[in-house]
Write a protein that holds these residues in place. Structure first.
Motif, PDB file in Angstrom:
ATOM      1  N   ARG A  71     -34.513   5.455  52.249  1.00  0.00           N
ATOM      2  CA  ARG A  71     -34.973   6.143  53.458  1.00  0.00           C
ATOM      3  C   ARG A  71     -35.897   7.304  53.117  1.00  0.00           C
ATOM      4  O   ARG A  71     -36.970   7.460  53.718  1.00  0.00           O
ATOM      5  CB  ARG A  71     -33.748   6.655  54.226  1.00  0.00           C
ATOM      6  CG  ARG A  71     -34.036   7.582  55.384  1.00  0.00           C
ATOM      7  CD  ARG A  71     -32.729   8.037  56.022  1.00  0.00           C
ATOM      8  NE  ARG A  71     -32.873   9.239  56.795  1.00  0.00           N
ATOM      9  CZ  ARG A  71     -31.861   9.943  57.282  1.00  0.00           C
ATOM     10  NH1 ARG A  71     -30.622   9.552  57.047  1.00  0.00           N
ATOM     11  NH2 ARG A  71     -32.061  11.040  57.967  1.00  0.00           N
ATOM     12  N   GLN A  73     -29.225   3.472  50.426  1.00  0.00           N
ATOM     13  CA  GLN A  73     -29.881   3.646  51.727  1.00  0.00           C
ATOM     14  C   GLN A  73     -30.607   4.984  51.804  1.00  0.00           C
ATOM     15  O   GLN A  73     -31.743   5.062  52.289  1.00  0.00           O
ATOM     16  CB  GLN A  73     -28.845   3.567  52.856  1.00  0.00           C
ATOM     17  CG  GLN A  73     -28.298   2.172  53.110  1.00  0.00           C
ATOM     18  CD  GLN A  73     -27.256   2.179  54.230  1.00  0.00           C
ATOM     19  OE1 GLN A  73     -27.237   3.070  55.069  1.00  0.00           O
ATOM     20  NE2 GLN A  73     -26.388   1.182  54.233  1.00  0.00           N
ATOM     21  N   GLN A  83     -39.349   6.361  51.640  1.00  0.00           N
ATOM     22  CA  GLN A  83     -40.309   5.941  52.669  1.00  0.00           C
ATOM     23  C   GLN A  83     -40.922   7.149  53.392  1.00  0.00           C
ATOM     24  O   GLN A  83     -42.108   7.176  53.665  1.00  0.00           O
ATOM     25  CB  GLN A  83     -39.609   5.030  53.699  1.00  0.00           C
ATOM     26  CG  GLN A  83     -39.283   3.648  53.152  1.00  0.00           C
ATOM     27  CD  GLN A  83     -38.391   2.849  54.091  1.00  0.00           C
ATOM     28  OE1 GLN A  83     -38.023   3.303  55.162  1.00  0.00           O
ATOM     29  NE2 GLN A  83     -38.017   1.657  53.663  1.00  0.00           N
ATOM     30  N   THR A  84     -40.088   8.155  53.685  1.00  0.00           N
ATOM     31  CA  THR A  84     -40.606   9.316  54.424  1.00  0.00           C
ATOM     32  C   THR A  84     -41.551  10.151  53.578  1.00  0.00           C
ATOM     33  O   THR A  84     -42.354  10.913  54.105  1.00  0.00           O
ATOM     34  CB  THR A  84     -39.458  10.227  54.925  1.00  0.00           C
ATOM     35  OG1 THR A  84     -38.701  10.688  53.792  1.00  0.00           O
ATOM     36  CG2 THR A  84     -38.550   9.500  55.884  1.00  0.00           C
TER      37      THR A  84
END
Length: 200
Positions: A194, A190, A197-198
């Motif tokens: 996460r 995860q 993506q950022t």
């Protein structure tokens, strides 16, 4: 480089979970271990100057130091003013070594992370938790531990429920080891997803 904080109340299984992250190649820095090392090195002359008679040939005598600071908030603040900057320096040096080695994620184990307001230093915080009866059994099984000591330590820590609420991720260690390991695997997936993506 992603900076993760790891915390949890006494007896919740931080060391076990930290080792699971390390097994995935995530470098780990233990703040408690840093303090122990400083009590045998750089902090010794500073503590002796502030609290005379509390050190010896092996470094800081924790029993003698405790008599000066336990139950004395002002004295504790003076001790923290010595130790915290030294621990922070070690943490920053750890980041530099990890970055130089090409690590994409590091984990910092800080027992009193929320209590000291350190959460802002991290991209995410992982809290290790277990049912209260499991925690109590683990802690009271430790050598030299008593109900009184356990309660005194707990009194300095914010409640487990509050830590879970503040956490970005929670690892339940009241389960069989394999299930705890599966939770760590899932959290790592995860986190990588996460932050990928950022950064896109």
């Amino acid at each position: 480089m992603i900076r993760l904080g790891l915390t949890g109340s006494i007896g919740m299984g931080k060391s076990t979970v930290g080792a699971m992250f390390e097994a995935h190649g995530c470098p780990l820095h233990d703040a408690d271990a840093a303090v122990h090392a400083l009590y045998r090195s750089a902090a010794v002359p500073l503590i002796e100057a502030e609290f005379p008679g509390t050190t010896g040939p092996d470094g800081v005598d924790r029993a003698k130091l405790s008599k000066h600071v336990i139950g004395k908030p002002e004295a504790m603040k003076r001790l923290e003013a010595i130790i915290h900057p030294l621990v922070r320096d070690r943490e920053l040096a750890f980041y530099q070594r990890a970055e130089d080695a090409g690590a994409d994620m590091v984990l910092i184990d800080i027992p009193l992370l929320f209590e000291t307001g350190a959460e802002d230093r991290f991209d995410a915080v992982v809290v290790v938790s277990a049912p209260e009866d499991v925690q109590r059994a683990r802690v009271l099984a430790r050598e030299g531990m008593t109900e009184e000591k356990f309660e005194a330590i707990k009194a300095k820590q914010i409640p487990d429920a509050d830590k879970r609420q503040k956490a970005d991720y929670v690892v339940d260690t009241g389960l069989p080891l394999e299930e705890t390991r599966a939770q760590v695997d899932e959290i790592l997936d995860q986190i990588k997803s996460r932050f990928a993506q950022t950064r896109e």
